[in-house]
Motif scaffolding. Structure first.
Motif, PDB file in Angstrom:
ATOM      1  N   UNK A   1     -88.847  37.641  14.787  1.00 33.09           N
ATOM      2  CA  UNK A   1     -89.180  36.980  14.261  1.00 33.09           C
ATOM      3  C   UNK A   1     -89.206  36.346  12.331  1.00 33.09           C
ATOM      4  N   UNK A   2     -88.376  35.634  12.523  1.00 30.69           N
ATOM      5  CA  UNK A   2     -88.010  35.237  11.705  1.00 30.69           C
ATOM      6  C   UNK A   2     -88.431  33.596  11.687  1.00 30.69           C
ATOM      7  N   UNK A   3     -89.157  33.794  13.302  1.00 25.45           N
ATOM      8  CA  UNK A   3     -90.048  31.881  13.679  1.00 25.45           C
ATOM      9  C   UNK A   3     -91.376  32.169  12.889  1.00 25.45           C
ATOM     10  N   UNK A   4     -92.025  33.542  13.114  1.00 24.29           N
ATOM     11  CA  UNK A   4     -93.106  33.572  12.946  1.00 24.29           C
ATOM     12  C   UNK A   4     -92.696  33.903  11.126  1.00 24.29           C
ATOM     13  N   UNK A   5     -92.398  34.673  10.206  1.00 19.94           N
ATOM     14  CA  UNK A   5     -92.107  34.040   8.435  1.00 19.94           C
ATOM     15  C   UNK A   5     -91.851  32.567   8.346  1.00 19.94           C
ATOM     16  N   UNK A   6     -91.321  31.883   8.674  1.00 19.76           N
ATOM     17  CA  UNK A   6     -90.845  30.639   8.192  1.00 19.76           C
ATOM     18  C   UNK A   6     -92.477  30.101   8.537  1.00 19.76           C
ATOM     19  N   UNK A   7     -93.052  30.348   9.574  1.00 17.07           N
ATOM     20  CA  UNK A   7     -94.146  29.829   9.541  1.00 17.07           C
ATOM     21  C   UNK A   7     -95.422  30.017   8.503  1.00 17.07           C
ATOM     22  N   UNK A   8     -95.613  31.013   8.573  1.00 17.24           N
ATOM     23  CA  UNK A   8     -95.900  32.132   7.316  1.00 17.24           C
ATOM     24  C   UNK A   8     -95.759  31.273   6.118  1.00 17.24           C
ATOM     25  N   UNK A   9     -94.844  31.376   5.745  1.00 18.06           N
ATOM     26  CA  UNK A   9     -94.293  30.863   4.323  1.00 18.06           C
ATOM     27  C   UNK A   9     -94.387  29.483   4.189  1.00 18.06           C
ATOM     28  N   UNK A  10     -94.652  28.605   4.812  1.00 15.54           N
ATOM     29  CA  UNK A  10     -94.688  27.834   4.930  1.00 15.54           C
ATOM     30  C   UNK A  10     -96.505  26.813   3.860  1.00 15.54           C
ATOM     31  N   UNK A  11     -97.266  27.871   4.247  1.00  9.87           N
ATOM     32  CA  UNK A  11     -98.348  28.012   3.551  1.00  9.87           C
ATOM     33  C   UNK A  11     -98.660  29.142   3.074  1.00  9.87           C
ATOM     34  N   UNK A  12     -98.407  30.405   2.302  1.00 10.17           N
ATOM     35  CA  UNK A  12     -98.783  31.590   2.205  1.00 10.17           C
ATOM     36  C   UNK A  12     -97.780  32.132   0.933  1.00 10.17           C
ATOM     37  N   UNK A  13     -97.986  31.816  -0.199  1.00  7.24           N
ATOM     38  CA  UNK A  13     -96.576  32.370  -0.917  1.00  7.24           C
ATOM     39  C   UNK A  13     -96.695  33.737  -1.659  1.00  7.24           C
TER      40      UNK A  13
ATOM     41  N   UNK B   1     -96.293  37.070  -3.347  1.00  5.11           N
ATOM     42  CA  UNK B   1     -97.722  37.799  -4.088  1.00  5.11           C
ATOM     43  C   UNK B   1     -98.353  38.876  -3.855  1.00  5.11           C
ATOM     44  N   UNK B   2     -99.522  39.131  -4.447  1.00  5.44           N
ATOM     45  CA  UNK B   2    -100.462  40.221  -3.508  1.00  5.44           C
ATOM     46  C   UNK B   2    -101.513  39.924  -3.494  1.00  5.44           C
ATOM     47  N   UNK B   3    -102.264  39.668  -2.932  1.00  8.34           N
ATOM     48  CA  UNK B   3    -103.227  38.928  -2.462  1.00  8.34           C
ATOM     49  C   UNK B   3    -104.186  40.025  -2.046  1.00  8.34           C
ATOM     50  N   UNK B   4    -105.383  39.825  -1.973  1.00  8.24           N
ATOM     51  CA  UNK B   4    -106.487  41.425  -1.183  1.00  8.24           C
ATOM     52  C   UNK B   4    -108.119  40.494  -2.264  1.00  8.24           C
ATOM     53  N   UNK B   5    -108.779  41.182  -1.315  1.00  8.51           N
ATOM     54  CA  UNK B   5    -110.393  40.867  -1.895  1.00  8.51           C
ATOM     55  C   UNK B   5    -110.622  41.927  -3.324  1.00  8.51           C
TER      56      UNK B   5
ATOM     57  N   UNK C   1     -99.463  42.455   0.380  1.00  6.30           N
ATOM     58  CA  UNK C   1     -98.531  41.675  -0.091  1.00  6.30           C
ATOM     59  C   UNK C   1     -97.715  40.392   0.558  1.00  6.30           C
ATOM     60  N   UNK C   2     -97.256  39.848   0.685  1.00  8.26           N
ATOM     61  CA  UNK C   2     -96.733  38.592   1.534  1.00  8.26           C
ATOM     62  C   UNK C   2     -95.290  38.493   0.165  1.00  8.26           C
ATOM     63  N   UNK C   3     -94.400  38.510   1.147  1.00 14.95           N
ATOM     64  CA  UNK C   3     -92.361  37.850   0.505  1.00 14.95           C
ATOM     65  C   UNK C   3     -92.201  37.110   1.448  1.00 14.95           C
ATOM     66  N   UNK C   4     -91.228  36.244   1.387  1.00 12.11           N
ATOM     67  CA  UNK C   4     -90.620  34.685   2.443  1.00 12.11           C
ATOM     68  C   UNK C   4     -91.280  34.774   3.599  1.00 12.11           C
ATOM     69  N   UNK C   5     -92.741  34.847   3.580  1.00  7.81           N
ATOM     70  CA  UNK C   5     -92.907  35.150   5.255  1.00  7.81           C
ATOM     71  C   UNK C   5     -93.644  36.141   5.955  1.00  7.81           C
ATOM     72  N   UNK C   6     -93.587  37.279   5.203  1.00 10.09           N
ATOM     73  CA  UNK C   6     -93.198  38.835   5.578  1.00 10.09           C
ATOM     74  C   UNK C   6     -94.483  39.241   5.343  1.00 10.09           C
ATOM     75  N   UNK C   7     -95.561  40.237   6.071  1.00 15.48           N
ATOM     76  CA  UNK C   7     -96.913  40.993   5.191  1.00 15.48           C
ATOM     77  C   UNK C   7     -96.096  42.509   5.195  1.00 15.48           C
ATOM     78  N   UNK C   8     -96.126  42.734   4.060  1.00 17.39           N
ATOM     79  CA  UNK C   8     -96.357  44.237   4.017  1.00 17.39           C
ATOM     80  C   UNK C   8     -97.895  44.975   3.320  1.00 17.39           C
TER      81      UNK C   8
END
Length: 147
Positions: free
Chosen positions: A23-35, A37-41, A65-72
């Motif tokens: 999971x840490x590898x996927x989170x590091x990947x997402x964190x490289x381009x998703x900061x 914060x709270x996101x959505x439409x 939202x996203x935190x450190x590459x993990x999604x919620x």
């Protein structure tokens, strides 16, 4: 390791797969381009509002939202309770989305402030185990019975 790449499909070699991703590898990947914060439409993503009921609670609307590459994602209205107000002193609580690395979870929670004549909001936590994303401040006047 000097070089890394991913993510390629694993292939069964004998009785084991030749690639395993954490999971840490996927989170590091997402964190490289998703900061963080709270996101959505919608502008109401994870908006915190007072309950209609006469009590010490708030509701958090759906959102993601996203935190450190993990999604919620919260898919429905979520209720959070605040402690009863002090009879003499006011306080400020904050509502946060907390990334809890050791529990492998993210959740909404209230961080209660300290009652005071001049209240200040409590500090958010950001360390190796926790990362708080503050969603709002809630004023709790002395003697109040509802938000």
């Amino acid at each position: 390791m000097a070089q890394e790449c991913g993510f390629f499909n694993a292939q069964l070699v004998g009785e084991e797969y030749d690639r395993v991703y954490l999971a840490e590898q996927f989170a590091a990947y997402f964190a490289s381009f998703i900061g963080n914060g709270v996101f959505g439409s919608s502008m109401q993503q994870l908006e915190v509002v007072a309950q209609d009921a006469s009590d010490m609670s708030v509701k958090v609307l759906s959102g993601q939202a996203w935190i450190n590459g993990w999604w919620y994602r919260n898919t429905d209205v979520y209720t959070l309770s605040h402690s009863v107000a002090d009879g003499i002193l006011s306080r400020i609580d904050i509502v946060v989305l907390r990334w809890d690395h050791s529990a492998r979870d993210m959740y909404l929670t209230v961080i209660e402030g300290t009652p005071s004549v001049n209240p200040v909001k409590p500090a958010i936590v950001r360390n190796a185990d926790f990362y708080d994303l503050q969603l709002c401040e809630v004023s709790i006047p002395a003697g109040s019975i509802k938000i």
